[in-house]
Design a protein around this motif. Structure first.
Motif, PDB file in Angstrom:
ATOM      1  N   TRP A  36       0.924  -1.269  -0.119  1.00 19.06           N
ATOM      2  CA  TRP A  36      -0.013   0.035   0.160  1.00 19.06           C
ATOM      3  C   TRP A  36       0.863   1.183   0.120  1.00 19.06           C
ATOM      4  CZ3 TRP A  36      -0.947   4.296   2.794  1.00 19.06           C
ATOM      5  CH2 TRP A  36      -2.224   4.828   2.434  1.00 19.06           C
ATOM      6  N   GLU A  37       1.982   1.252   0.927  1.00 14.41           N
ATOM      7  CA  GLU A  37       2.898   2.317   0.756  1.00 14.41           C
ATOM      8  C   GLU A  37       3.624   2.646  -0.300  1.00 14.41           C
ATOM      9  OE1 GLU A  37       5.120   1.528   4.545  1.00 14.41           O
ATOM     10  OE2 GLU A  37       3.584   2.159   5.831  1.00 14.41           O
ATOM     11  N   SER A  38       3.696   1.568  -1.273  1.00 19.17           N
ATOM     12  CA  SER A  38       4.198   1.405  -2.620  1.00 19.17           C
ATOM     13  C   SER A  38       3.343   1.905  -3.537  1.00 19.17           C
ATOM     14  CB  SER A  38       5.062   0.258  -2.807  1.00 19.17           C
ATOM     15  OG  SER A  38       5.910  -0.175  -1.985  1.00 19.17           O
ATOM     16  N   GLY A  39       2.063   2.111  -3.241  1.00 22.71           N
ATOM     17  CA  GLY A  39       1.279   2.503  -4.318  1.00 22.71           C
ATOM     18  C   GLY A  39       0.032   1.702  -4.568  1.00 22.71           C
ATOM     19  N   ALA A  40       0.080   0.422  -3.856  1.00 18.58           N
ATOM     20  CA  ALA A  40      -1.252  -0.594  -4.451  1.00 18.58           C
ATOM     21  C   ALA A  40      -2.328  -0.098  -3.389  1.00 18.58           C
ATOM     22  CB  ALA A  40      -0.648  -1.909  -3.771  1.00 18.58           C
ATOM     23  N   ARG A  41      -3.139   0.809  -3.996  1.00 16.97           N
ATOM     24  CA  ARG A  41      -4.248   1.310  -3.346  1.00 16.97           C
ATOM     25  C   ARG A  41      -5.643   0.566  -3.448  1.00 16.97           C
ATOM     26  NH1 ARG A  41      -0.717   3.859  -1.145  1.00 16.97           N
ATOM     27  NH2 ARG A  41      -0.538   6.137  -1.193  1.00 16.97           N
ATOM     28  N   ASP A  42      -5.721  -0.515  -3.691  1.00 14.97           N
ATOM     29  CA  ASP A  42      -6.850  -1.427  -3.890  1.00 14.97           C
ATOM     30  C   ASP A  42      -6.546  -2.839  -3.710  1.00 14.97           C
ATOM     31  OD1 ASP A  42      -6.085  -2.253  -6.540  1.00 14.97           O
ATOM     32  OD2 ASP A  42      -7.515  -0.763  -7.375  1.00 14.97           O
ATOM     33  N   VAL A  43      -7.448  -3.891  -3.446  1.00 13.04           N
ATOM     34  CA  VAL A  43      -7.296  -5.219  -3.265  1.00 13.04           C
ATOM     35  C   VAL A  43      -6.691  -5.907  -4.612  1.00 13.04           C
ATOM     36  CG1 VAL A  43      -8.336  -7.375  -3.055  1.00 13.04           C
ATOM     37  CG2 VAL A  43      -8.844  -5.506  -1.610  1.00 13.04           C
ATOM     38  N   THR A  44      -6.995  -5.393  -5.773  1.00 10.52           N
ATOM     39  CA  THR A  44      -6.484  -5.899  -7.142  1.00 10.52           C
ATOM     40  C   THR A  44      -4.881  -5.828  -7.187  1.00 10.52           C
ATOM     41  OG1 THR A  44      -8.600  -5.503  -8.362  1.00 10.52           O
ATOM     42  CG2 THR A  44      -6.589  -5.743  -9.721  1.00 10.52           C
ATOM     43  N   ALA A  45      -4.590  -4.440  -6.875  1.00 14.78           N
ATOM     44  CA  ALA A  45      -3.058  -4.077  -6.820  1.00 14.78           C
ATOM     45  C   ALA A  45      -2.232  -4.802  -5.643  1.00 14.78           C
ATOM     46  CB  ALA A  45      -2.858  -2.544  -6.723  1.00 14.78           C
ATOM     47  N   VAL A  46      -2.777  -4.916  -4.697  1.00 16.89           N
ATOM     48  CA  VAL A  46      -2.068  -5.733  -3.571  1.00 16.89           C
ATOM     49  C   VAL A  46      -2.251  -7.225  -3.865  1.00 16.89           C
ATOM     50  CG1 VAL A  46      -2.481  -6.566  -1.246  1.00 16.89           C
ATOM     51  CG2 VAL A  46      -2.912  -4.315  -1.792  1.00 16.89           C
ATOM     52  N   GLY A  99     -10.240  -5.169   4.096  1.00 21.45           N
ATOM     53  CA  GLY A  99     -10.446  -4.378   5.361  1.00 21.45           C
ATOM     54  C   GLY A  99      -9.146  -3.681   5.970  1.00 21.45           C
ATOM     55  N   ILE A 100      -7.920  -4.090   5.542  1.00 22.76           N
ATOM     56  CA  ILE A 100      -6.676  -3.705   5.872  1.00 22.76           C
ATOM     57  C   ILE A 100      -6.460  -2.443   4.898  1.00 22.76           C
ATOM     58  CG2 ILE A 100      -4.223  -4.091   5.718  1.00 22.76           C
ATOM     59  CD1 ILE A 100      -4.671  -6.819   6.714  1.00 22.76           C
ATOM     60  N   VAL A 101      -6.664  -2.617   3.607  1.00 23.18           N
ATOM     61  CA  VAL A 101      -6.460  -1.604   2.694  1.00 23.18           C
ATOM     62  C   VAL A 101      -7.437  -0.707   2.869  1.00 23.18           C
ATOM     63  CG1 VAL A 101      -6.787  -0.950   0.035  1.00 23.18           C
ATOM     64  CG2 VAL A 101      -5.699  -3.169   0.546  1.00 23.18           C
ATOM     65  N   GLY A 102      -8.441  -0.738   3.169  1.00 16.83           N
ATOM     66  CA  GLY A 102      -9.523   0.262   3.359  1.00 16.83           C
ATOM     67  C   GLY A 102      -9.238   1.041   4.659  1.00 16.83           C
ATOM     68  N   TRP A 103      -8.825   0.430   5.772  1.00  9.88           N
ATOM     69  CA  TRP A 103      -8.134   0.969   6.856  1.00  9.88           C
ATOM     70  C   TRP A 103      -7.206   1.973   6.610  1.00  9.88           C
ATOM     71  CZ3 TRP A 103      -3.518  -0.149   9.481  1.00  9.88           C
ATOM     72  CH2 TRP A 103      -3.533   0.586  10.575  1.00  9.88           C
ATOM     73  N   LEU A 104      -6.146   1.389   5.916  1.00  7.57           N
ATOM     74  CA  LEU A 104      -5.124   2.320   5.332  1.00  7.57           C
ATOM     75  C   LEU A 104      -5.150   3.454   4.614  1.00  7.57           C
ATOM     76  CD1 LEU A 104      -2.630  -0.443   4.361  1.00  7.57           C
ATOM     77  CD2 LEU A 104      -2.333   1.041   6.537  1.00  7.57           C
ATOM     78  N   CYS A 105      -6.282   3.324   3.649  1.00  6.11           N
ATOM     79  CA  CYS A 105      -6.718   4.445   3.104  1.00  6.11           C
ATOM     80  C   CYS A 105      -7.568   5.474   3.830  1.00  6.11           C
ATOM     81  CB  CYS A 105      -7.681   3.965   1.734  1.00  6.11           C
ATOM     82  SG  CYS A 105      -6.914   3.225   0.763  1.00  6.11           S
ATOM     83  N   GLN A 123      -7.054   5.856   7.221  1.00  5.54           N
ATOM     84  CA  GLN A 123      -6.160   6.573   7.813  1.00  5.54           C
ATOM     85  C   GLN A 123      -5.182   7.859   7.279  1.00  5.54           C
ATOM     86  OE1 GLN A 123      -5.513   5.959  11.360  1.00  5.54           O
ATOM     87  NE2 GLN A 123      -7.668   4.575  10.824  1.00  5.54           N
ATOM     88  N   GLU A 124      -5.117   7.580   6.005  1.00  7.18           N
ATOM     89  CA  GLU A 124      -4.109   8.655   5.096  1.00  7.18           C
ATOM     90  C   GLU A 124      -5.263   9.338   4.434  1.00  7.18           C
ATOM     91  OE1 GLU A 124      -0.921   9.034   5.461  1.00  7.18           O
ATOM     92  OE2 GLU A 124      -1.015   7.419   6.968  1.00  7.18           O
ATOM     93  N   GLY A 125      -6.465   9.383   4.440  1.00  4.10           N
ATOM     94  CA  GLY A 125      -7.410  10.358   3.764  1.00  4.10           C
ATOM     95  C   GLY A 125      -7.312  10.046   2.355  1.00  4.10           C
ATOM     96  N   VAL A 126      -6.974   8.772   1.889  1.00  6.89           N
ATOM     97  CA  VAL A 126      -7.019   8.477   0.438  1.00  6.89           C
ATOM     98  C   VAL A 126      -8.133   7.712   0.233  1.00  6.89           C
ATOM     99  CG1 VAL A 126      -5.554   7.186  -1.114  1.00  6.89           C
ATOM    100  CG2 VAL A 126      -4.273   8.174   0.575  1.00  6.89           C
ATOM    101  N   SER A 127      -8.633   8.106  -0.991  1.00  5.72           N
ATOM    102  CA  SER A 127      -9.820   7.190  -1.483  1.00  5.72           C
ATOM    103  C   SER A 127      -9.588   5.958  -2.216  1.00  5.72           C
ATOM    104  CB  SER A 127     -10.595   7.894  -2.731  1.00  5.72           C
ATOM    105  OG  SER A 127     -10.250   8.055  -3.962  1.00  5.72           O
ATOM    106  N   ALA A 128     -10.165   4.621  -1.770  1.00  5.96           N
ATOM    107  CA  ALA A 128      -9.897   3.472  -2.352  1.00  5.96           C
ATOM    108  C   ALA A 128     -10.189   2.992  -3.398  1.00  5.96           C
ATOM    109  CB  ALA A 128     -10.251   2.479  -1.064  1.00  5.96           C
TER     110      ALA A 128
END
Length: 101
Positions: free
Chosen positions: A59-69, A88-94, A96-101
């Motif tokens: 996620w920190e490297s730019g994978a912002r959705d389940v498909t990318a992860v 859930g983890i990807v959504g939580w990370l988004c 926390q950082e105010g990023v849209s999933a």
């Protein structure tokens, strides 16, 4: 069985719930109510041996959705039972950082 083999090969300590090694998901492990309560070492995808820390690193490297992860880690591409946890983890990370999933 992969975890048991790895523990044997590495001479690692066995967990208290040894039956959980042979029958993963049989109710042995407690489910965290929030990703913040999971350690980075927590295995999220049993099939591909993917941890929460690896998902966070993707996620920190730019994978912002389940498909990318999934493309980066192969999480969710085996039996698929970890998909909700990965989402859930990807959504939580988004969140926390105010990023849209």
């Amino acid at each position: 069985m992969g975890t048991l083999t790895q523990l044997f090969d590495r001479g690692g300590p066995l967990p208290g719930d040894r039956a959980g090694l042979l029958f993963p998901g049989a109710g042995g492990a407690a489910v965290a109510d929030s990703p913040v309560r999971m350690p980075d070492s927590a295995k999220v995808c049993q099939c591909n041996n993917v941890t929460k820390g690896q998902i966070r690193a993707c996620w920190e490297s730019g994978a912002r959705d389940v498909t990318a992860v999934a493309a980066a880690t192969r999480a969710t591409t085996g039996c698929g039972t970890c998909r909700d946890a990965v989402e859930g983890i990807v959504g939580w990370l988004c969140e926390q950082e105010g990023v849209s999933a």
